[in-house]
Design a protein around this motif. Structure first.
Motif, PDB file in Angstrom:
ATOM      1  N   ALA A  55       6.773  -6.426  -7.663  1.00  0.00           N
ATOM      2  CA  ALA A  55       8.166  -6.481  -8.104  1.00  0.00           C
ATOM      3  C   ALA A  55       8.551  -5.180  -8.793  1.00  0.00           C
ATOM      4  N   TRP A  56       7.651  -4.688  -9.635  1.00  0.00           N
ATOM      5  CA  TRP A  56       7.941  -3.450 -10.372  1.00  0.00           C
ATOM      6  C   TRP A  56       8.203  -2.297  -9.403  1.00  0.00           C
ATOM      7  N   LEU A  57       7.291  -2.143  -8.450  1.00  0.00           N
ATOM      8  CA  LEU A  57       7.425  -1.017  -7.520  1.00  0.00           C
ATOM      9  C   LEU A  57       8.654  -1.177  -6.638  1.00  0.00           C
ATOM     10  N   THR A  58       8.967  -2.397  -6.268  1.00  0.00           N
ATOM     11  CA  THR A  58      10.155  -2.607  -5.441  1.00  0.00           C
ATOM     12  C   THR A  58      11.402  -2.240  -6.233  1.00  0.00           C
ATOM     13  N   LEU A  59      11.470  -2.751  -7.462  1.00  0.00           N
ATOM     14  CA  LEU A  59      12.675  -2.541  -8.272  1.00  0.00           C
ATOM     15  C   LEU A  59      12.817  -1.083  -8.690  1.00  0.00           C
ATOM     16  N   PHE A  60      11.744  -0.460  -9.113  1.00  0.00           N
ATOM     17  CA  PHE A  60      11.872   0.872  -9.707  1.00  0.00           C
ATOM     18  C   PHE A  60      11.442   1.997  -8.776  1.00  0.00           C
ATOM     19  N   PHE A  61      11.009   1.673  -7.573  1.00  0.00           N
ATOM     20  CA  PHE A  61      10.660   2.749  -6.654  1.00  0.00           C
ATOM     21  C   PHE A  61      11.363   2.606  -5.304  1.00  0.00           C
ATOM     22  N   LEU A 110       0.832  -1.204   0.000  1.00  0.00           N
ATOM     23  CA  LEU A 110       0.000   0.000   0.000  1.00  0.00           C
ATOM     24  C   LEU A 110       0.865   1.252   0.000  1.00  0.00           C
ATOM     25  N   ALA A 111       1.912   1.235   0.807  1.00  0.00           N
ATOM     26  CA  ALA A 111       2.798   2.391   0.883  1.00  0.00           C
ATOM     27  C   ALA A 111       3.480   2.622  -0.461  1.00  0.00           C
ATOM     28  N   LEU A 112       3.926   1.524  -1.089  1.00  0.00           N
ATOM     29  CA  LEU A 112       4.621   1.650  -2.368  1.00  0.00           C
ATOM     30  C   LEU A 112       3.693   2.193  -3.448  1.00  0.00           C
ATOM     31  N   VAL A 113       2.422   1.796  -3.386  1.00  0.00           N
ATOM     32  CA  VAL A 113       1.498   2.245  -4.427  1.00  0.00           C
ATOM     33  C   VAL A 113       1.147   3.714  -4.251  1.00  0.00           C
ATOM     34  N   THR A 114       1.006   4.166  -2.989  1.00  0.00           N
ATOM     35  CA  THR A 114       0.560   5.548  -2.795  1.00  0.00           C
ATOM     36  C   THR A 114       1.704   6.544  -2.754  1.00  0.00           C
TER      37      THR A 114
END
Lengths: 269, 405, 316
Positions: free
Chosen positions: C37-43, A100-104
């Motif tokens: 995976a996308w958000l972990t890798l690129f964010f 949730l944190a990563l998405v927002t």
């Protein structure tokens, strides 16, 4: 009393809309100005449009930006749809809070930080595994998908959470397997939000200057980058002409999308 | 005044029961007609069988060790207040919920691990759950398409069920172009089209207004008799359950309190909860004094006389019990009734005039208020009992029930 | 699989159950994995790298910073944390000034947005239902056109010989052009203009949901309209105020384009400083340190925003 109060309210509303639209209207008007000066009217002319169409640098950048925006919108909507399903339907799994944190987070993260961080990651990655080779349209697209996906998720998620779950249960009860239920029932019902999310992701990408400045390479300047360097040098009627085209396309697009969604929405009741 | 309003609601049931017992042939439905009474036959194999089924959400026990047998061709109603677990039980049958404990058999097959899309059941949802992006026709054809039925068969079946629910003229419409009653028919058609072994109906008439609901009740029963499918209906409306079903399972707090025909449930409730939930009941607490032959004598603190109840079955002396008498089984008059038992004087505190009957609230000397229903047989108002009159209330020993739970 | 679907095919005991659970579990994994995976890798990973590089030293190489961990005599893994970048940030008054100035400018812009956005949102929420969507669309429409071009439009308006000055001189309010462009005022105007929709939309969402009978109840209980607004409407719209303010404040702090195009040479904002550090001075470690410091500054408002979002979602 009541009349007075609502009069004041509508005066503020009118002022607000004037504030929002006057600059755009002036921009459009002066794109048809004969003179090079964008502040003094000297006669009607479309010559700046002609010059714009002859400006290869802008045209190349515009084409590149459109391509990036298109791929970005498709990628972002795909990932955002999955993310929305995760948020709305998978109520408990390990790592949900982080997810949730990563998405927002990209919603509120200043672009300049996102841009810097993404670039440093690309450099480190190239150093470590040899990919991506330098900065290019690919790196811009990846960076754009990451941040526009967050916006797309919000749009899709809100529609998905409003959807009546018994529709999916009914489909399953009538013999459809979960994957089929998703494609035959869920997807058509949330389709308007996918379209809205796609358009949003498309414009966000087309609009982004800061992140692209960090992660684009020498040969891959996007339209905002070209506009920015030109605007920094001073006001140019060509940019006014470009802005007018932008405003026209967006207005028509939004009106069409709005009509389409309204129709689907009323059919979706 | 709440009690009076309750009476208004329950009056219809009372009337219905009286009709049911008096008129031969029975009205809309004859549960015993084609079906017989298989639940009375110990050798009959139940079509649906639940064994110790429980469902808990965290600490909350929504369904608590339910054992239940439902026979082929029955129209079985699960009746209870909201939150009693009846909908959860229905969803367990449909496979939309997985029970925490216990087993479910349908037609002899263990349903454990069987997902909803492979079960021989179909469900009619409370919200109808019609797919908004499909026409009536497409909605109904959906289930058949999932089993890859040939096109000709789909067309034929869809036309047949549309005909059954009299919605043929609306085949090309989208759900949002239909009225509530029409949607209800489409939902019914959609759940019938696959000819399921069991049809599950979740508050099928809940979204309809009162008049439409009454019409549809009988239609639903007619359709059920024509297609011969076993129906399990969830409802909170006792009138609906009484009118439609062959048997009723009354649920309370996740448990099934009692299973029986509408008349059994009304006339011979097993527990205080059922007595109170179905219709109106006058309940008197007491201690069993003697238990002779077929009559139980109970000493009730609220009653000046002893209370006698004709009862088959043993109740030990000294047990504390509750005696239940339905308001329409009570008698009322200015003179003391003959006989030593079941008589008490009281004062009329409240009268609700309902046209065909009137409900009297009579306060006994102990302060206990008894409800008495009297049929208004005559036009004239003279001689009628009125507020603050002193009257005697009573009942026949055969018309009361002793509740031990 | 060859039994007729929809008919009660016997499930073969608990293997069937296992298959059903496994199929569901695998499906879920396939849904969660790509976005996660996308958000972990690129964010997520990029932020770790920024943190890492902020402790490195600048060198003229590719990449232009020193590694943090190195093998010493092939035996020991050495971790070198270079605090110099952070010390420099604290030492040089420029950065601190830029920090404070960013907060000040963002705060004032947020307040101005609220001042203009609240009555607008209120007026839209109380407009006839049929018109609300149209009015909202009008708020959002500029957001869909290029941000850069909208900021650019203000240059032509605010310039010394720009449209605003020409207009004011023409109607005789002033005789000398006002210097607005390249001042903080131009930055405020640009920020309010760009972020107004982010303020109006959440405010509208809370105001529209509000039960109007609450105000009738307040009036019935003897509350005058203004007091009713202060005691009922305002507290109930607090979630919208917080969400809108955060949505304006957070990106404003890090804004680069607006201070660069509309602000003057003395309009110091942290985003601009980072940009200069990175692109002009090519000091990646220092730019990273600036980014980390900016993040630290924004952690509190971001957390407030996240909590509000989650609270708003929970009741569903």
């Amino acid at each position: 009393m009541v009349g007075k109060r609502s009069l004041a309210l509508f005066a503020v509303l009118g002022f607000g809309y004037a504030f929002l639209y006057l600059p755009i209207v002036l921009l459009v008007i002066f794109s048809f100005n004969e003179s090079r000066l964008v502040t003094v009217w000297s006669g009607f002319s479309t010559k700046w449009y002609g010059e714009l169409l002859g400006n290869q640098k802008i045209l190349d950048a515009a084409w590149l930006s459109l391509k990036i925006a298109f791929v970005n919108a498709c990628g972002a909507v795909f990932l955002a749809t999955l993310a929305a399903v995760v948020i709305v339907r998978f109520r408990s799994f390990r790592g949900r809070t982080l997810f949730l944190a990563l998405v927002t987070a990209p919603l509120v993260m200043p672009e300049i930080i996102t841009g810097l961080a993404t670039l440093l990651m690309f450099v480190a990655m190239e150093h470590a595994v040899g990919w991506p080779e330098g900065r290019s349209a690919t790196t811009v697209t990846i960076a754009h998908i990451t941040f526009s996906m967050a916006f797309a998720t919000v749009v899709i998620q809100s529609r998905l959470s409003q959807m009546d779950r018994t529709l999916e249960e009914a489909a399953m009860d009538l013999g459809a397997r979960p994957l089929k239920v998703f494609f035959v029932i869920t997807l058509p019902i949330i389709a308007p939000s996918l379209l809205a999310a796609w358009l949003l992701a498309f414009t966000l990408s087309l609009d982004d200057l800061v992140i692209a400045s960090f992660v684009s390479g020498p040969g891959s300047s996007t339209l905002p980058q070209v506009i920015f360097s030109s605007v920094r040098l001073g006001v140019s009627p060509q940019i006014n002409a470009l802005a007018t085209i932008f405003v026209g396309v967006v207005t028509v697009g939004i009106l069409l999308a709005g009509r389409l969604m309204n129709r689907n929405e009323s059919a979706g009741r | 005044m709440d009690a009076v309003q309750d009476s208004v609601l329950n009056r219809a049931i009372g009337v219905f029961i009286m009709v049911d017992t008096q008129t031969v042939p029975a009205p809309a439905r004859a549960p015993g007609g084609s079906l017989g009474q298989p639940w009375k036959d110990p050798k009959a194999v139940p079509f649906i069988k639940l064994e110790g089924v429980s469902k808990s959400y965290g600490d909350i026990l929504a369904v608590n060790r339910v054992d239940l047998s439902i026979h082929k061709g029955e129209l079985f109603a699960l009746l209870g207040a909201s939150g009693c677990g009846k909908s959860t039980l229905l969803r367990i049958l449909a496979g939309l919920e997985v029970p925490t404990e216990g087993r479910v058999f349908i037609d002899g097959v263990d349903m454990a691990g069987m997902p909803p899309y492979r079960r021989p059941t179909n469900m009619m949802f409370q919200s109808y759950a019609l797919f908004p992006h499909m026409t009536v026709e497409q909605n109904i054809a959906f289930g058949l398409k999932q089993e890859q039925a040939p096109r000709a068969r789909i067309v034929e079946r869809v036309a047949a069920v549309l005909d059954l629910v009299q919605m043929g003229a609306f085949a090309r419409r989208k759900p949002h172009q239909l009225s509530g009653g029409q949607r209800q028919r489409v939902a019914l058609a959609r759940s019938l089209v696959k000819e399921p072994k069991v049809l599950l109906l979740d508050e099928p008439l809940g979204a309809l207004d009162k008049k439409l609901r009454e019409q549809t009740q009988f239609e639903l029963v007619n359709i059920q008799e024509r297609v011969g499918v076993t129906f399990v209906v969830v409802t909170h409306d006792q009138e609906e359950a009484m009118t439609m079903s062959s048997r009723i399972g009354v649920m309370n707090a996740g448990r099934i309190e009692q299973v029986g025909t509408p008349a059994e449930i009304y006339e011979y409730p097993h527990s205080r909860y059922v007595a109170d939930f179905i219709g109106t009941a006058n309940l008197l607490e007491g201690i069993v004094q003697t238990h002779a032959a077929d009559t139980v004598v109970v000493q009730c603190p609220d009653m000046p006389s002893a209370v006698a109840v004709s009862q088959v079955g043993a109740v030990p002396a000294g047990a504390s019990v509750t005696v239940m008498i339905r308001p329409e089984k009570m008698t009322m008059g200015r003179d003391r009734p003959t006989g030593e038992v079941n008589a008490a004087p009281g004062r009329v505190r409240d009268i609700a005039y309902l046209g065909d009957i009137s409900i009297y609230h009579v306060q006994l000397d102990s302060g206990k208020v008894m409800e008495v229903a009297q049929t208004n047989l005559r036009h004239t108002a003279e001689q009628r009992v009125t507020w603050e009159d002193v009257v005697w209330v009573g009942w026949h020993p055969a018309n009361a029930v002793v509740l031990t739970q | 699989m060859n039994g007729r679907p929809g008919n009660g095919r016997p499930a073969n005991g608990w293997t069937g159950a296992v298959r059903w659970v496994v199929a569901g579990g695998l499906g879920r994994l396939l849904v969660v994995l790509p976005p996660y995976a996308w958000l972990t890798l690129f964010f997520l990973v990029p932020f770790v790298i920024v943190l890492k590089i902020s402790f490195a030293e600048m060198v003229s190489a590719i990449p232009p910073y020193t590694p943090l961990v190195a093998w010493v005599e092939d035996v020991y893994l050495q971790l070198r944390l270079n605090m110099a970048n952070y010390i420099f940030l604290l030492d040089d008054g420029l950065y601190l000034t830029a920090y404070l100035n960013s907060i000040k400018i963002a705060a004032i812009a947020t307040a101005l947005c609220l001042l203009l956005g609240y009555p607008m949102a209120y007026a839209i929420a109380r407009a006839p239902e049929a018109r609300r969507n149209g009015l909202l669309l009008l708020i959002m429409l500029p957001f869909w056109t290029s941000f850069l071009i909208r900021v650019y439009a203000w240059i032509g308006i605010l310039k010394d010989e720009g449209l605003l000055n020409n207009f004011l001189i023409a109607i005789g309010v002033i005789d000398q052009p006002l210097a607005i462009l390249h001042t903080d005022w131009a930055v405020y105007i640009g920020l309010v203009y760009s972020y107004l929709p982010f303020m109006v939309l959440p405010l509208y969402a809370t105001l529209e949901k509000m039960d109007l009978t609450l105000l009738e109840a307040a009036a019935d209980l003897g509350c005058r309209p203004l007091r009713a607004f202060l005691l009922v409407t305002l507290p109930l719209s607090m979630p919208g105020i917080v969400a809108g303010s955060m949505l304006v404040f957070i990106p404003s702090v890090g804004e680069f384009v607006i201070p660069d195009l509309l602000g003057g040479p003395d309009t110091l904002m942290i985003g601009k400083v980072l940009w200069v550090e990175f692109f002009t001075n090519r000091d990646w470690p220092l730019a990273s340190a600036v980014a980390v410091a900016m993040l630290v500054l924004l952690v509190a408002p971001i957390l407030v925003f996240q909590r509000h979002r989650q609270n708003a979602e929970e009741p569903e």
